[in-house]
Design a protein around this motif. Structure first.
Motif, mmCIF file in Angstrom:
data_model
loop_
_atom_site.group_PDB
_atom_site.id
_atom_site.type_symbol
_atom_site.label_atom_id
_atom_site.label_comp_id
_atom_site.label_asym_id
_atom_site.label_seq_id
_atom_site.Cartn_x
_atom_site.Cartn_y
_atom_site.Cartn_z
ATOM 1 N N LEU A 160 29.402 47.511 32.710
ATOM 2 C CA LEU A 160 29.014 46.141 32.364
ATOM 3 C C LEU A 160 28.018 46.066 31.199
ATOM 4 N N PRO A 161 26.982 46.947 31.135
ATOM 5 C CA PRO A 161 26.038 46.850 30.003
ATOM 6 C C PRO A 161 26.691 47.059 28.637
ATOM 7 N N THR A 162 27.818 47.763 28.588
ATOM 8 C CA THR A 162 28.499 47.996 27.304
ATOM 9 C C THR A 162 29.577 46.953 27.028
ATOM 10 N N GLY A 163 29.709 45.965 27.910
ATOM 11 C CA GLY A 163 30.722 44.925 27.713
ATOM 12 C C GLY A 163 32.095 45.308 28.226
ATOM 13 N N ASP A 164 32.192 46.435 28.933
ATOM 14 C CA ASP A 164 33.473 46.870 29.497
ATOM 15 C C ASP A 164 33.642 46.252 30.882
ATOM 16 N N LEU A 165 34.580 45.310 31.005
ATOM 17 C CA LEU A 165 34.810 44.631 32.279
ATOM 18 C C LEU A 165 35.940 45.264 33.081
ATOM 19 N N GLY A 166 36.367 46.450 32.649
ATOM 20 C CA GLY A 166 37.388 47.162 33.410
ATOM 21 C C GLY A 166 38.807 46.784 33.012
ATOM 22 N N THR A 167 39.753 47.225 33.835
ATOM 23 C CA THR A 167 41.181 47.006 33.580
ATOM 24 C C THR A 167 41.782 46.256 34.760
ATOM 25 N N SER A 168 42.651 45.301 34.452
ATOM 26 C CA SER A 168 43.251 44.502 35.525
ATOM 27 C C SER A 168 44.300 45.311 36.269
ATOM 28 N N ALA A 169 44.768 44.774 37.387
ATOM 29 C CA ALA A 169 45.791 45.460 38.187
ATOM 30 C C ALA A 169 47.112 45.587 37.434
ATOM 31 N N ARG A 170 47.309 44.768 36.416
ATOM 32 C CA ARG A 170 48.541 44.830 35.619
ATOM 33 C C ARG A 170 48.344 45.617 34.322
ATOM 34 N N GLY A 171 47.202 46.327 34.215
ATOM 35 C CA GLY A 171 46.989 47.244 33.098
ATOM 36 C C GLY A 171 46.411 46.638 31.842
ATOM 37 N N GLU A 172 45.925 45.395 31.904
ATOM 38 C CA GLU A 172 45.336 44.760 30.727
ATOM 39 C C GLU A 172 43.818 44.895 30.775
ATOM 40 N N LYS A 173 43.201 45.024 29.592
ATOM 41 C CA LYS A 173 41.753 45.005 29.529
ATOM 42 C C LYS A 173 41.250 43.619 29.935
ATOM 43 N N VAL A 174 40.298 43.592 30.858
ATOM 44 C CA VAL A 174 39.816 42.294 31.352
ATOM 45 C C VAL A 174 39.159 41.500 30.229
ATOM 46 N N MET A 175 38.437 42.189 29.347
ATOM 47 C CA MET A 175 37.792 41.474 28.241
ATOM 48 C C MET A 175 38.831 40.818 27.329
ATOM 49 N N ASP A 176 39.954 41.534 27.070
ATOM 50 C CA ASP A 176 41.019 40.935 26.255
ATOM 51 C C ASP A 176 41.641 39.738 26.970
ATOM 52 N N LEU A 177 41.762 39.848 28.286
ATOM 53 C CA LEU A 177 42.369 38.773 29.082
ATOM 54 C C LEU A 177 41.521 37.494 29.024
ATOM 55 N N LEU A 178 40.190 37.681 28.970
ATOM 56 C CA LEU A 178 39.281 36.528 29.007
ATOM 57 C C LEU A 178 38.827 36.082 27.623
ATOM 58 N N SER A 179 39.166 36.847 26.579
ATOM 59 C CA SER A 179 38.612 36.557 25.249
ATOM 60 C C SER A 179 39.065 35.209 24.706
ATOM 61 N N THR A 180 40.237 34.745 25.081
ATOM 62 C CA THR A 180 40.711 33.422 24.643
ATOM 63 C C THR A 180 40.470 32.369 25.703
ATOM 64 N N ALA A 181 40.711 32.716 26.957
ATOM 65 C CA ALA A 181 40.602 31.718 28.030
ATOM 66 C C ALA A 181 39.161 31.261 28.243
ATOM 67 N N PHE A 182 38.210 32.202 28.218
ATOM 68 C CA PHE A 182 36.830 31.812 28.519
ATOM 69 C C PHE A 182 36.229 30.891 27.454
ATOM 70 N N PRO A 183 36.421 31.145 26.129
ATOM 71 C CA PRO A 183 35.930 30.167 25.136
ATOM 72 C C PRO A 183 36.530 28.774 25.330
ATOM 73 N N ASN A 184 37.806 28.694 25.729
ATOM 74 C CA ASN A 184 38.393 27.377 25.989
ATOM 75 C C ASN A 184 37.678 26.670 27.138
ATOM 76 N N THR A 185 37.353 27.433 28.181
ATOM 77 C CA THR A 185 36.624 26.841 29.312
ATOM 78 C C THR A 185 35.208 26.446 28.897
ATOM 79 N N LEU A 186 34.570 27.278 28.068
ATOM 80 C CA LEU A 186 33.231 26.922 27.579
ATOM 81 C C LEU A 186 33.268 25.643 26.747
ATOM 82 N N LEU A 187 34.319 25.491 25.929
ATOM 83 C CA LEU A 187 34.459 24.266 25.140
ATOM 84 C C LEU A 187 34.590 23.057 26.056
ATOM 85 N N LEU A 188 35.441 23.169 27.064
ATOM 86 C CA LEU A 188 35.647 22.057 27.986
ATOM 87 C C LEU A 188 34.366 21.763 28.780
#
Length: 323
Positions: free
Chosen positions: A85-113
Motif C-alpha cells: 500500500l505505501p508504494t501505491g500497489d493495490l494488488g491484483t484482482s481475481a481476474r488478473g487485472e491490476k487493481v490500480m489500473d481497474l480504479l484509475s478511470t472509475a475512481f476519478p469519475n466518482t470523485l467528480l460526481l
C-alpha cells in the motif's frame, strides 16, 4: 536594535495536530481494511469459485485458488496486501487485472460526481439556511425546516427514481442513463446532472438543518446582540457577525457528508449506469475479490480523511481568527 522575531507557534501547533489526526485516521483505516478482508472471508465461496468458467474442472479451480494465494491464511494475505500500500500497489484482482489500473478511470469519475454533490450541497444548504435564519419562526423558516426534514429521510434511490420520472421520462429534459466515451468518462455534462442531484438533495436536507441550528446558536452571542442593538440591517448582521461564527460547525457538517456522498454514489451510479466505482465494487463483491474491495475502501478512506482534515484546519483557523 531590531526586536527578535517570535516563533510561529500557531503553524507548529496546527502541523502537530494535523500529524496526530493523520496518524489516528491511518490506524483507523488499517483496522477498517482488516475488517474488509475478514468480512469477504466470511462470505460463502471464494474468488476462485466465483470466477470459475463454465465446465471448469475442480483441479483447475484448485490451481487458480493456489495461484491467487487463497490457500494461505487471511492474515498473511492481508499483510502482503498492506505491505504494498505505501508504494501505491493495490494488488491484483481475481481476474488478473491490476487493481490500480481497474480504479484509475472509475475512481476519478466518482470523485467528480461526489465533488459536484458536495459543492451543490454546500451552496444549497448555506443559501436556504441563511434565508430561513433572516426571519426566525416565520413562514419561510418553517417551510425550509419542514422540507429539509422530509427530504433528508429520503434514500438516494427514491430521489433518483423521482428525478428520472420527472426530468427525463415525462419532460425529456435530461438523459436517464450515462453513456461513457472511449476514455471511460461521461459523454456530455448533461449526464452528470441527474446523478449529482440525486446525491445532493438528501445531503442538502441534512445540512440545511445543521446550518440553521448553527446560525440560531450564534445569533445568541453577545456581539451579535450588540450588532442588532446598533441598528445594523438583518442581512449585514447575518453575513458579518452570525455566519462567520457558525462557519466551523457548518464546515464540520459538510465534511461528514463526504462519506455519505461516496457511499450513496455506489447506489446512484448503478441506477444511472454511471462509469464509477459502483459497478466495480458490485462486481468485486460478486467475485469475492478482496484486493479490489479493499482498494476501493482505501481510496475512499483517504479522500474522506483529507476532507475531514481540511475541515479541522478550517475550524482551527476560524477559531484562531476570532480569538
Amino acid at each position: 536594535m531590531a526586536e527578535k522575531a517570535r516563533p510561529a507557534r500557531v503553524p507548529v501547533r496546527l502541523l502537530a495536530r494535523a500529524g496526530l489526526v493523520v496518524l489516528k485516521r491511518a490506524v483507523l483505516l488499517a483496522v477498517l481494511l482488516a475488517l474488509v478482508f475478514a468480512t469477504v472471508e466470511l462470505l460463502p465461496g471464494d474468488a476462485a469459485t466465483a470466477t470459475s468458467e463454465r465446465g471448469e474442472s475442480a483441479a483447475d479451480t484448485e490451481e487458480r485458488r493456489q495461484l491467487l494465494g487463497l490457500d494461505r491464511p487471511v492474515l498473511e494475505r492481508f499483510w502482503n496486501w498492506m505491505s504494498g500500500l505505501p508504494t501505491g500497489d493495490l494488488g491484483t484482482s481475481a481476474r488478473g487485472e491490476k487493481v490500480m489500473d481497474l480504479l484509475s478511470t472509475a475512481f476519478p469519475n466518482t470523485l467528480l460526481l461526489g465533488g459536484l454533490g458536495l459543492l451543490l450541497t454546500a451552496l444549497l444548504s448555506t443559501v436556504l439556511g441563511c434565508w430561513a435564519a433572516l426571519r426566525p419562526g416565520g413562514r419561510v423558516d418553517r417551510a425550509v425546516s419542514a422540507t429539509a426534514t422530509a427530504v433528508l429521510a429520503l434514500p438516494e434511490f427514491v430521489v433518483a427514481v423521482a428525478l428520472v420520472l420527472v426530468l427525463s421520462l415525462w419532460t425529456g429534459w435530461l438523459p436517464a442513463v450515462t453513456i461513457a466515451d472511449a476514455d471511460g468518462t461521461p459523454a456530455s455534462w448533461e449526464m452528470l446532472v441527474l446523478p449529482a442531484l440525486a446525491l445532493t438533495i438528501p445531503q442538502a436536507g441534512w445540512n440545511v438543518r445543521i446550518v440553521r441550528a448553527a446560525l440560531a446558536d450564534e445569533a445568541r452571542a453577545p456581539h451579535v446582540e450588540t450588532a442588532v442593538l446598533d441598528g445594523l440591517p438583518p442581512h449585514r448582521v447575518l453575513t458579518h457577525h452570525v455566519l462567520p461564527g457558525a462557519l466551523p460547525t457548518i464546515t464540520a457538517g459538510l465534511a461528514t457528508s463526504t462519506g455519505m456522498l461516496l457511499g450513496g454514489a455506489v447506489v446512484v451510479e448503478t441506477i444511472f449506469n454511471y462509469p464509477g466505482i459502483g459497478s466495480v465494487l458490485a462486481s468485486a463483491v460478486t467475485d469475492r475479490d478482496s484486493p479490489v474491495i479493499a482498494g476501493v475502501t482505501a481510496l475512499s478512506g483517504a479522500v474522506i480523511t483529507g476532507v475531514l482534515l481540511l475541515a479541522d484546519l478550517v475550524r482551527d483557523l476560524t477559531a484562531g481568527a476570532r480569538r
